[in-house]
Each structure stands twice: as C-alpha cells, then as structure tokens.
Design an enzyme around this catalytic site. Sequence first.
Site, mmCIF file in Angstrom:
data_model
loop_
_atom_site.group_PDB
_atom_site.id
_atom_site.type_symbol
_atom_site.label_atom_id
_atom_site.label_comp_id
_atom_site.label_asym_id
_atom_site.label_seq_id
_atom_site.Cartn_x
_atom_site.Cartn_y
_atom_site.Cartn_z
ATOM 1 C CE1 TYR A 147 -57.506 -33.975 -34.812
ATOM 2 C CE2 TYR A 147 -59.440 -33.991 -33.242
ATOM 3 C CZ TYR A 147 -58.766 -34.204 -34.571
ATOM 4 O OH TYR A 147 -59.720 -34.718 -35.478
ATOM 5 C CE LYS B 8 -62.252 -24.999 -35.046
ATOM 6 N NZ LYS B 8 -60.813 -24.651 -35.380
ATOM 7 C CB SER B 9 -67.731 -23.136 -33.956
ATOM 8 O OG SER B 9 -67.834 -21.507 -33.777
ATOM 9 C CB VAL B 10 -63.460 -21.015 -30.898
ATOM 10 C CG1 VAL B 10 -62.431 -22.353 -31.180
ATOM 11 C CG2 VAL B 10 -63.123 -19.971 -31.764
#
Length: 272
Positions: free
Chosen positions: A49, A229-231
Amino acid sequence: MPASLPLADGTRLPALGFGLYKVPVEQTREVALAAIGAGYRLVDGAQFYGNERELGAAIRASGRRDELLVASKFWGDPVQSRAQALADFAQSERDLGIGPLDLYLIHWPRSTRGAFVDVWRGLIELQQQGRVRTIGVANFEIDDLRRLIDDTGVAPALNQVESHPWLPQHELRAFHAEHGIVTQAWSPLGRGRLLDDPTLTGIAAKHAVSVAQVILRWHLQLGGAAVVKSVHPDRLRQNLDLDGFDLDADDLTAVAALETGERTGTHPRDRQ
C-alpha cells in the site's frame, strides 16, 4: 460496536477493521487517526500500500497502540521466498515503528511459483520469535490452504479474501469453519458497486440504515469479519454503527439471491 471473533491461536480479531488500501500517502495520517478515533481497533495495512510509515506515525500519535490490532502483508513480487518475506517483514517493522506486529499475512499465494509453503514457514518462525502475534494468509483457495496445513501442520488463523453478496464464497467459508480459519472479507461492499442495488436499497430503507450498513451486517451475520475503507469520517463512524438492527430471514433470503460469482478484484489464479 461489532464484536470480536476468536482465532485458533487464542487471540481475538475485531470483526470490522479499517483498511489502508489506496488511501493516499498524504491523507494516511489524518484518515487513520479519524478511524481510530471513531472506534476501529483493527487497522489493516500492507507493504504494497506504500503508506506504512505514515500509518505508524498515526498510531503513535493516537496514543492507543495497546488497544489496536495492526496488520501488514508480504506482497511477494517480484520475489516470493522465505528470505524475502523475512526481509520485507523487517522493513514493515521499521516503517511502522510500533513494536511487534499483531498480524502478518501472505498477500497472495502465487501458487504457480511453488514458494508459498516456504514463505509460510518463515511466518511461523517470526511468530515463534515473538515478532508477530498472529499469522494468516490472503486470497488463498482451498487447495492452497490444504497444502499449507498438510506440509506444515499449521493452519492460518484467518484468510482474507474478496467476499460480498455477489461472491459469498460459501464453499471456502465452509472449509475455513472446518479448519478453524476465520473468513475476513476484503472489498466487502463490492468496491461500491453494490451500493445502488435495488434489493439492498430496499432492505436499507426497511431498517432505516445505509446500504453499506446492510452489507456489513450481512457479513457479520455470516459469522465472518470484514475490512472496509473510507476517507470520510462520517462514513467511518456510520460503518461501525451496526448494533441497532439485524437482518431477518426475508432479508437474508433476498441477499442470497444476489449471488452471481462476479468479482470486483483479481482472481487468485490471475495473480502469479
């Protein structure tokens, strides 16, 4: 807050984790701190990543290292070998800078190379040395898992695989259950492609929750775990808020009818 799941090595795995895949380097510290602040206690990273240094800085800044389960993975390309796995693990240790890792996985079996059993022996060695608490794999199929178990006598604590309503992975989940392996889903929302599905939007409206919450609740009711996942801080918090409702039998039947076998990511046999 979703519960944790027991692992065969005597430890526990938070049922819902926060993933760092495709989180930009420049956003990693801020997003990881937001996730930890929202209540995530599993942080799923990987050398591939490219943001482990920033993740480590966020974990140290959070002051919550002792509460967290931090995962990394061995990528295995261009070289997949025991020696390379040990070298890459050491690099992740340095980049993260948080002490012993909690979880380390083989990212892909790359089965045609014929090296994943030797790599697994390297991970067993790291665990015996106390440098990592729990070891597992990702994207392994049943034949790969059988070979690991038959050749080393040590089953992975978990297998992280693509899974969502289009791809429930029932046969693989059954094998996992038989051998004490936890199923952990990546791409649990089908990379967002399921969020507009009419069946799921109907179930979400019925329970007054988001479609993402419906899908994540489905994962938990299957008895598995998931990494999401999220920002966006508000979505991070919402995705953890799964305790106020259950999918009933009609809901589960409707979700089961969505199975097509379609993948949103790479098939393990195509990643060599």
